[in-house]
Design a protein around this motif. Structure first.
Motif, mmCIF file in Angstrom:
data_model
loop_
_atom_site.group_PDB
_atom_site.id
_atom_site.type_symbol
_atom_site.label_atom_id
_atom_site.label_comp_id
_atom_site.label_asym_id
_atom_site.label_seq_id
_atom_site.Cartn_x
_atom_site.Cartn_y
_atom_site.Cartn_z
ATOM 1 N N ASP A 3 0.845 -0.815 0.086
ATOM 2 C CA ASP A 3 0.144 -0.262 0.026
ATOM 3 C C ASP A 3 0.596 1.131 -0.173
ATOM 4 O O ASP A 3 2.194 0.957 0.505
ATOM 5 N N PRO A 4 0.966 2.408 -1.178
ATOM 6 C CA PRO A 4 1.361 3.425 -0.920
ATOM 7 C C PRO A 4 1.174 3.926 0.414
ATOM 8 O O PRO A 4 0.540 3.955 1.076
ATOM 9 N N LEU A 158 13.519 3.510 -4.494
ATOM 10 C CA LEU A 158 12.766 2.531 -4.444
ATOM 11 C C LEU A 158 13.251 1.080 -3.986
ATOM 12 O O LEU A 158 12.940 -0.048 -3.346
ATOM 13 N N VAL A 159 13.398 0.551 -5.519
ATOM 14 C CA VAL A 159 13.638 -0.310 -5.976
ATOM 15 C C VAL A 159 15.006 -0.807 -5.033
ATOM 16 O O VAL A 159 15.081 -1.834 -4.393
ATOM 17 N N LEU A 160 15.921 0.121 -4.697
ATOM 18 C CA LEU A 160 17.450 -0.417 -3.692
ATOM 19 C C LEU A 160 17.040 -0.432 -2.004
ATOM 20 O O LEU A 160 17.206 -1.272 -1.572
ATOM 21 N N ALA A 170 13.156 -10.100 -10.073
ATOM 22 C CA ALA A 170 12.236 -8.583 -10.294
ATOM 23 C C ALA A 170 11.127 -8.603 -10.002
ATOM 24 O O ALA A 170 10.292 -7.910 -8.818
ATOM 25 N N ALA A 171 10.251 -9.540 -9.384
ATOM 26 C CA ALA A 171 9.366 -9.780 -8.981
ATOM 27 C C ALA A 171 8.444 -9.501 -7.945
ATOM 28 O O ALA A 171 7.415 -9.118 -7.479
ATOM 29 N N LEU A 176 7.277 -5.404 -3.481
ATOM 30 C CA LEU A 176 7.164 -4.263 -2.402
ATOM 31 C C LEU A 176 7.396 -3.330 -2.655
ATOM 32 O O LEU A 176 6.496 -2.444 -1.750
ATOM 33 N N VAL A 177 7.681 -3.025 -4.053
ATOM 34 C CA VAL A 177 7.833 -1.330 -3.754
ATOM 35 C C VAL A 177 5.751 -0.568 -4.567
ATOM 36 O O VAL A 177 5.615 0.441 -4.475
ATOM 37 N N GLY A 178 5.713 -1.974 -4.926
ATOM 38 C CA GLY A 178 3.856 -1.618 -5.959
ATOM 39 C C GLY A 178 4.408 -1.369 -7.465
ATOM 40 O O GLY A 178 3.403 -0.577 -7.659
#
Length: 217
Positions: A3-4, A158-160, A170-171, A176-178
């Motif tokens: 969720d954001p 956010l990826v890091l 990648a999935a 995790l990042v949305g």
């Protein structure tokens, strides 16, 4: 999908509130609630919506934004023209995780939001933390060791943060990042090309290797 992070903006100038709202909504992993213009409105919205982060001015028509931060019990960033040291110290004593002086370049707020997202990701869940985890979270929050002009995009940050000290596909990063797996893959490939992350292969039962990614230290 994660969720954001929900952000409540408190500023008595509705034009400023809308400007901050647009900056927040442009950042991956964040969503802005409708801005409010008074402490009374902010208290009601905090009770009803329970935002994750409050962006608040200090001087408001019906009181003091710093006092609200102290009583609200949620993370907060103060955004104010008040540039005197006592006010900044009082804001930090009251629990603010950041203080931004008006006027500011929008990149300054973007940078604060990026660091806050990484900080929240590092401290997510109920797992026990090591001292280095706490140290890293504080360093991220306060931008220790980072240049003022950060070249990485908000999504790459956010990826890091999602990779942390481990490795992921990648999935898994996308979850995790949305973001979608394809978007996560694209950002991971760009980071790998710059040697910010390394690619590892894991062979499963089918014999087809899975690409795993880990941040370089």
């Amino acid at each position: 999908m994660t969720d954001p992070l929900r952000v409540l903006i408190l500023d008595d100038d509705f034009r400023v509130g809308l400007l901050h709202q647009s900056i927040v909504d442009d950042q991956p992993g964040f969503t802005a609630l409708e801005p409010v213009r008074s402490l009374a409105e902010a208290r009601e919205r905090i009770r009803s919506a329970r935002p994750d982060l409050l962006l608040a001015d200090v001087f408001l028509p019906d009181g003091d934004g710093i006092a609200l931060v102290r009583e609200a019990g949620i993370d907060a960033i103060l955004i104010s023209a008040a540039d005197d040291a006592p006010t900044v110290r009082r804001a930090l004593r009251s629990g603010a995780v950041g203080y931004l002086l008006k006027p500011f370049d929008r990149r300054a707020l973007i940078g604060l939001l990026e660091r806050y997202a990484r900080y929240r990701n590092l401290l997510a869940g109920d797992r026990p933390l090591r001292q280095e985890d706490a140290d890293r979270a504080l360093a991220i929050l306060h931008g220790a060791g980072e240049p003022v002009s950060v070249s990485r995009s908000a999504t790459e940050q956010l990826v890091l943060a999602a990779l942390g000290d481990g490795e992921a596909s990648a999935a898994e990063v996308g979850e995790l990042v949305g973001i979608s797996r394809a978007t996560a893959q694209r950002h991971l490939a760009a980071l790998a090309a710059r040697t910010v992350v390394e690619v590892r292969l894991r062979y499963g039962a089918t014999g087809r290797p899975e690409h795993r990614y880990a941040a370089r230290t």
